[in-house]
Design an enzyme around this catalytic site. Structure first.
Site, PDB file in Angstrom:
ATOM      1  N   LYS A 193     -22.360  25.881  11.733  1.00 32.45           N
ATOM      2  CA  LYS A 193     -21.372  26.637  12.449  1.00 32.45           C
ATOM      3  C   LYS A 193     -21.240  28.026  12.047  1.00 32.45           C
ATOM      4  O   LYS A 193     -22.221  29.140  12.377  1.00 32.45           O
ATOM      5  CB  LYS A 193     -19.944  25.907  12.552  1.00 32.45           C
TER       6      LYS A 193
ATOM      7  N   TYR B 298     -16.144  13.282  11.563  1.00 34.03           N
ATOM      8  CA  TYR B 298     -17.505  13.475  12.457  1.00 34.03           C
ATOM      9  C   TYR B 298     -18.342  14.120  11.355  1.00 34.03           C
ATOM     10  O   TYR B 298     -18.177  15.201  10.762  1.00 34.03           O
ATOM     11  CB  TYR B 298     -17.277  13.844  13.636  1.00 34.03           C
TER      12      TYR B 298
ATOM     13  N   ASP C  92     -18.500  17.444   3.821  1.00 39.48           N
ATOM     14  CA  ASP C  92     -18.995  18.081   5.022  1.00 39.48           C
ATOM     15  C   ASP C  92     -18.077  19.023   5.380  1.00 39.48           C
ATOM     16  O   ASP C  92     -17.024  18.961   5.893  1.00 39.48           O
ATOM     17  CB  ASP C  92     -19.141  16.624   5.937  1.00 39.48           C
TER      18      ASP C  92
HETATM   19  C1  LIG Z   1     -20.104  20.238  14.259  1.00 36.53           C
HETATM   20  C2  LIG Z   1     -20.349  19.290  12.948  1.00 36.53           C
HETATM   21  C3  LIG Z   1     -21.479  18.643  12.430  1.00 36.53           C
HETATM   22  C4  LIG Z   1     -22.466  18.618  13.296  1.00 36.53           C
HETATM   23  O1  LIG Z   1     -23.201  19.999  13.519  1.00 36.53           O
HETATM   24  P1  LIG Z   1     -24.031  20.216  14.601  1.00 36.53           P
HETATM   25  O2  LIG Z   1     -24.593  21.657  14.080  1.00 36.53           O
HETATM   26  O3  LIG Z   1     -23.558  20.125  16.100  1.00 36.53           O
HETATM   27  O4  LIG Z   1     -25.238  19.244  14.467  1.00 36.53           O
HETATM   28  C5  LIG Z   1     -21.177  17.780  11.354  1.00 36.53           C
HETATM   29  N1  LIG Z   1     -20.270  17.722  10.725  1.00 36.53           N
HETATM   30  C6  LIG Z   1     -18.993  18.334  11.228  1.00 36.53           C
HETATM   31  C7  LIG Z   1     -17.936  18.308  10.008  1.00 36.53           C
HETATM   32  C8  LIG Z   1     -19.012  19.212  12.117  1.00 36.53           C
HETATM   33  O5  LIG Z   1     -17.967  19.745  12.584  1.00 36.53           O
END
Ligand SMILES: *Cc1c(COP(=O)(O)O)cnc(C)c1O
Length: 429
Positions: free
Chosen positions: A267, A144, A239
């Site tokens: 995060k 994701y 990511d």
């Molecule tokens: C949480 C997450 C996102 C999205 O971040 P948001 O702050 O919710 O937009 C993108 N990539 C990964 C791997 C994530 O865990």
């Protein structure tokens, strides 16, 4: 356990928000009951509007690595707030956070702050396209990357198919620019790059896939992707919105010693406030406006309050043996549950990396999204209800991982492990 206040607040929220929530993962669609309205948190615990107390393993989906309302983070934020909230100008907070991150990460030469993980990924993809002059991207099923249009795509049938959108509202022309492959399949990547390499801007992967179970990959898989990307002049984007500052100071890139060209963060770097970032090699980052032609901007980017929370959070992570201790207590927690599972031969196991864990309702090692049996989510649903009734809060989906924070004491973890074991007994009795 009385949850009537949460229930009636949720009923009210349905009048205002689609599905009653402001992010779909908060809805209790795949578990029993209605979402809890949390009033406050302290350390490892959260408290709902009915006064119930829970040991929290959701940790705001990852950011709260120091637990809730940590005094150092709170005091730092309060001090910065006294000066005003936002100016739309550079501030010393940006420099301080930039220095802390760039000086202490082998693979971060330049960064740009944004306000969410989604924004970070969206911008990194644009940069990869702008830098290479190519439009297609490769992603992996089960990873994701936020709700970016071109990444809300799942695999079609067959190997190396162009994706079909997994959300309404994403133009098919855009979904076709995304190629979705299976994790752990080296051959598929090589074949795809051989056929389409000249059209592909980047490969994006969660090096620690933690949004669809915890699908831990072998180092050799990541190292091989690195090599192939070099061979075909394709950029590699890690990511690390979850894994960054979670699995160690240099995230998964440092953990596996595989260098991405760009990486995305979020995060933990906001300490609980909205911060994201993308960064990597200077030679690529120099293509970002105003230095280069790839436009990217944000009214509230590098907001001083948010960066203060983030910086305080990272400073706490820098304390000696921080990750080692967090890793060790998570390991003890997981071992306590694993010992019970094996004594009863339940068809369950825990997957863990550093302070991330996932309860897999299967006896087999799970490494791709396709291996997860949707039927097993019924067991998670029962476990979730049992744990909620017994004061343990897990994210409301069996596809979500759990996070241990530094605020979780050994006693907290032993108590939670005991409840998880009893919950499993309850399910399988
Ligand atoms: C949480 C997450 C996102 C999205 O971040 P948001 O702050 O919710 O937009 C993108 N990539 C990964 C791997 C994530 O865990």
């Amino acid at each position: 356990m009385d949850r009537s206040n949460s229930t009636s607040l949720f009923k009210e929220a349905l009048n205002y928000f689609p599905g009653g929530v402001n992010s779909p993962v908060r809805a209790f669609k795949s578990v029993h009951g209605s979402p809890l309205f949390i009033k406050n948190g302290s350390g490892a615990r959260i408290f709902d509007e009915d006064g119930n107390e829970f040991l929290d393993f959701c940790c705001s989906w990852g950011p709260m690595i120091h637990g809730h309302n940590h005094p150092y983070i709170k005091d730092s934020v309060v001090r910065t707030l006294e000066n005003g909230l936002s100016f739309g100008t550079p501030t010393v907070h940006g420099n301080e956070m930039g220095k802390l991150m760039v000086d202490n990460h082998r693979y971060l030469e330049k960064i740009r702050f944004v306000s969410s993980g989604t924004e970070a990924v969206m911008s990194a993809i644009r940069l990869a396209r702008g830098f290479t002059g190519r439009s297609k991207i490769i992603k992996f099923e089960g990873c994701y990357h936020g709700h970016v249009d071109s990444l809300m795509v799942k695999a079609g049938s067959g190997l190396a198919t162009f994706g079909t959108s997994s959300s309404a509202g994403v133009p098919e022309s855009l979904a076709r620019e995304t190629i979705v492959l299976e994790l752990n399949d080296l051959q598929a990547i090589e074949d795809t790059l051989t056929t389409h390499g000249h059209d592909i801007a980047c490969v994006i992967i969660e090096p620690v896939p933690a949004n669809n179970g915890l699908l831990l990959q072998d180092t050799s898989f990541l190292a091989w992707i690195r090599k192939l990307c070099d061979d075909f002049d394709v950029l590699l984007i890690f990511d690390e919105v979850i894994s960054g500052y979670r699995v160690g100071w240099e995230g998964a890139a440092g953990y596996y010693s595989v260098e991405p060209d760009l990486l995305t963060l979020g995060k933990i770097i906001g300490g609980g406030l909205p911060v994201g970032a993308f960064g990597g090699k200077s030679s690529i980052m120099s293509h970002v406006a105003p230095e280069g032609p790839v436009y990217q901007a944000g009214t509230l980017s590098a907001n001083p309050i948010a960066l203060t929370a983030g910086k305080a959070s990272l400073e706490l992570c820098m304390q000696e043996h921080f990750y080692e201790k967090l890793q060790q207590k998570t390991e003890r927690f997981v071992q306590q549950i694993e010992a019970h599972i094996s004594s009863r031969s339940y068809p369950v196991h825990l997957v863990r990396m550093e302070s991330i864990f996932w309860i897999a309702f299967s006896g087999e090692r799970i490494i791709t999204a396709g291996q997860i049996d949707p039927e097993s989510m019924e067991q998670f649903k029962s476990l979730h209800k049992y744990l909620l009734d017994n004061g343990v809060y897990l994210g409301p989906s069996g596809y979500e991982v759990g996070f241990v924070s530094n605020a979780h004491s050994d006693n907290d973890l032993s108590e939670a492990a005991d409840k998880i074991c009893k919950g499993l007994d309850f399910i399988y009795s």
